[in-house]
Design a protein around this motif. Structure first.
Motif: not given
Lengths: 578, 186
Positions: B94-98, B102, B122-123, B146, B148
């Motif tokens: 699970k990765v933070r993304s925007n 992305r 956001d993920a 990031g 998670r």
């Protein structure tokens, strides 16, 4: 046939040839006890502590060659079986332990007297079961007995929730066991036996090291045949004592920490060790890097995990000792090894195993007298410590299945309940429990059971008012810094015996030893002799833990003073070393 | 750090309650170091297959296998390290993304032939299979965004070609002292 779970247990026990069980009831196992009166052929011996039920089953199994059975309730009843199960596991003794468990619905809720019994006992049993369905009982019991007694024997525990014991199901006892994950190898591999025979042919200084496996598989005749045909001297490990006649010309005695010195030197010189049914325990080998440096090893063992565990092996042969020894005896060519036997005679002369002379009452003297009085034919059960080692060194056995001792785990207190179990197994034979005053006090609550059933166990308490072997370690290796080893408040064992209605006598004098032994033997029932032996006597030889033959202390030099007046300096303590 | 010698061991075990606890308990009390353990049903009903990665030299691994085989519920044990094997593990990351990051993450996912199995504002949840090095590499590359949560299955392994590890045919079990020339009967 529809039966309750409890009835199924009883039916299963009868079908497995069980006649005696040792146990102590409690709430969870109660349905089983309430059913017992329906089965008069099952004799239940009510003990005073579950630990003693376990050791009694152990002594029973070792003396009879059958599976011993112990019963306890859930929780504390089951945890009290931990020590005897671990003892039996280490010494490969077939026991089936039946424990009560809280009802299925209560499991995992920390119910009254709940313990994760199968979890607790997993590492100290060969296998265990938690029975969650009454219909499974016949299969589980069949498997439990099969696993306990086959291959390398060991304890198996069956945990029985109370409602599994009360529920009814169809009882159909299986004829055979079908375990696809358990089929012990029994027949030795022919190719390996040929290779072993070739090594034996080429060896100039061969030795046989015989262990408990010889006794378990009943390979006495086969071992003798092989040893005599090739003239190989036989060393018996602590649990191998009795596997080879002690008076045989090829019998060497015990190796290792407290073995006769010439054995350790012979191992050091040997070029081939034929190890049978033994596991190269650290008490036998000492420091592994210095063990048998000149020898190749043939390892005959039913448990493949023992092969290569501690020492490197040239020829492994997995299987039953009796079958393999027989095949090997056929395969080998006769030999004399005259030079080697002469060399060993010289070793014996250079490192004599002598009985210390003294006017005082020496523990070794008591054992020798006991051996003579019983003509080396008693069943001897011991605890753990100095008395055990003296018994191993000085009692020369003429019969097999006669030496019952806690070797691997070293369980003090074993001597009382195990002797009781042995006496139930062999009512025709004389059972002597050679006890330490320390161990005896751990389990003497069983005197009540012994008195109740008038079990003819004779106790020889080797009483030195101390934890003698620990005291010896402190004297030899901790500058005589004696801590927590004196038993200054021992009870009067004669009066204690009186309280149980058991015949007893105290012996303080050498001259009275034989009379006391003969009197005890003549008593119709149990008897206790409190031998007040020389307190400062030590067991020799003594190879320090983790040491090698070169560090072996062969005797006290200078002689041990009766009572040390001045604390010795560290130099003096080390002057004992050779 | 010195390279630790590892062996890939597979075992066929009876599918019974407590079998995993028995095996794990045996490893810990005998001081064996098992860096990886994966369990699942096998092709045979009633039998599970386990994959272990054992750390240690040949002596240690031989003991691991013998002690495994000694457990009543263990049917067969194989050291397949030397075999030509396929090794895989699966990981969910699970990765933070925007919106900004992305595309870059999706590019990495493409390169690693991984899949995006869940997208939120956001993920992202990424599914990747491969050997440990590949999974490690992707994790490392995703760190800066990031990371998670990481969930890895542990290694499973299978020999290439038609030979199989199993009760009936194929690859010979490793545990066998008495009969080096014949197949052991489990």
């Amino acid at each position: 046939m529809q039966l309750t779970g409890a009835q199924m247990i009883c039916e299963s026990l009868l079908r497995e040839g069980v006649t005696v069980i040792f146990g102590l009831p409690g709430g969870a196992i109660l349905p089983f006890y309430q059913t017992l009166p329906e089965y008069p052929d099952l004799q239940h011996i009510l003990v005073r502590h579950e630990q003693n039920a376990g050791h009694a089953a152990d002594g029973y199994a070792r003396a009879s060659g059958k599976v011993g059975v112990a019963v306890a309730t859930s929780g504390p009843g089951a945890t009290n079986l931990v020590t005897p199960l671990a003892t039996a596991m280490m010494d490969s003794v077939p026991i089936v332990a039946l424990t009560g468990q809280v009802p299925r619905a209560a499991i995992g809720r920390d119910a009254f007297q709940e313990t994760d019994t199968t979890g607790v006992t997993a590492p100290i049993t060969k296998h265990n079961y938690l029975v969650m369905d009454t219909a499974d009982i016949p299969r589980v019991m069949k498997e439990a007995f099969h696993i306990a007694r086959s291959g390398r024997p060991g304890p198996v525990l069956v945990d029985l929730p109370r409602d599994v014991l009360t529920e009814r199901a169809e009882f159909d006892y299986p004829e055979s066991v079908n375990l696809r994950s358990y089929k012990p190898t029994l027949e030795g591999h022919a190719q390996q036996i040929k290779r072993a025979a070739k090594l034996i042919r080429d060896a100039r200084r061969p030795l046989i090291m015989a262990g408990h496996g010889v006794t378990i598989s009943g390979a006495f005749a086969e071992l003798k045949e092989l040893a005599e045909k090739v003239q190989i001297p036989v060393i018996t490990t602590l649990l191998g004592i009795g596997a080879f006649p002690g008076e045989h010309i090829l019998s060497m005695g015990m190796p290792g920490m407290h073995g006769q010195a010439h054995n350790n030197w012979a191992i050091e010189r040997s070029d081939l060790i034929v190890a049978v049914g033994m596991r190269f325990d650290d008490r036998v080998t000492g420091r592994l890097s210095a063990f048998a440096p000149n020898a190749q090893i043939i390892h005959i063992e039913v448990d493949p995990a023992e092969i290569g565990k501690n020492v490197g092996v040239a020829v492994p042969i997995v299987g039953d000792a009796r079958r393999i020894l027989h095949a090997l005896a056929v395969e080998v060519e006769p030999a004399t090894h005259a030079d080697w036997l002469k060399e060993i005679d010289v070793l014996r002369e250079e490192h004599p195993f002598v009985m210390p002379e003294s006017d005082r009452l020496l523990p070794q003297y008591v054992i020798r007298e006991l051996c003579e009085a019983t003509d080396g034919r008693a069943i001897v059960v011991t605890g753990v410590g100095q008395h055990q080692m003296w018994a191993a060194q000085h009692y020369v056995f003429k019969e097999h299945n006669s030496w019952i001792t806690s070797g691997g785990l070293g369980t003090m207190g074993f001597e009382v309940p195990a002797a009781m179990g042995a006496a139930f197994a062999q009512p025709e034979r004389t059972v002597w429990s050679i006890a330490g005053d320390g161990g005896f006090q751990m389990t003497f609550s069983e005197l009540a059971t012994i008195a109740e059933h008038n079990v003819p166990v004779k106790f020889a308490i080797i009483n030195n008012n101390s934890l003698g072997l620990v005291r010896q370690l402190q004297d030899l290796f901790y500058d005589r810094n004696r801590v927590a080893v004196e038993y200054s408040g021992n009870p009067d064992f004669v009066k204690l015996a009186e309280a149980y209605g058991i015949w007893a006598v105290r012996v303080t004098d050498k001259a009275a030893v034989r009379t006391a032994i003969d009197e005890a033997a003549a008593v119709d029932g149990p008897a206790i002799i409190d031998f007040r032996v020389e307190r400062e006597e030590n067991v020799y030889p003594h190879v320090p833990a983790g040491g090698s033959v070169f560090e072996m202390l062969e005797g006290p030099t200078p002689p041990v003073p009766s009572v040390p007046s001045v604390p010795p300096t560290s130099d003096e303590a080390h002057a004992w070393r050779k | 750090m010195a390279q630790v010698e590892t062996h890939t061991i597979t075992a066929l075990v009876q599918d019974r309650p407590g079998v995993l606890a028995r095996i794990a308990g045996m490893f810990s009390r005998r001081g064996f170091n098992i860096s990886n353990l994966a369990v699942g049903h096998s092709e045979t009903p009633g039998l599970s297959r386990m994959t272990f990665v054992a750390e240690g030299d040949e002596w240690v691994v031989e003991q691991v296998m013998k002690q495994l085989y000694k457990l009543i519920d263990v049917v067969q044990v194989y050291d397949i390290t030397a075999e030509n094997i396929v090794l895989r593990e699966l990981a969910l990351l699970k990765v933070r993304s925007n919106a900004e990051s992305r595309p870059e993450i999706m590019q990495l996912v493409d390169i690693f032939r991984a899949n995006i199995v869940d997208v939120a504002k956001d993920a992202l949840v990424i599914e990747v299979t491969g050997d440990e090095e590949k999974v490690d590499a992707l994790i490392q590359l995703l760190q800066p965004f990031g990371l998670r949560e990481v969930m890895r299955t542990g290694r499973i392994a299978m020999s290439r070609g038609p030979a199989t590890t199993g009760p009936r045919k194929g690859v010979k079990p490793t545990i066998d002292h008495s009969a080096p020339d014949t197949e052991v009967v489990p």
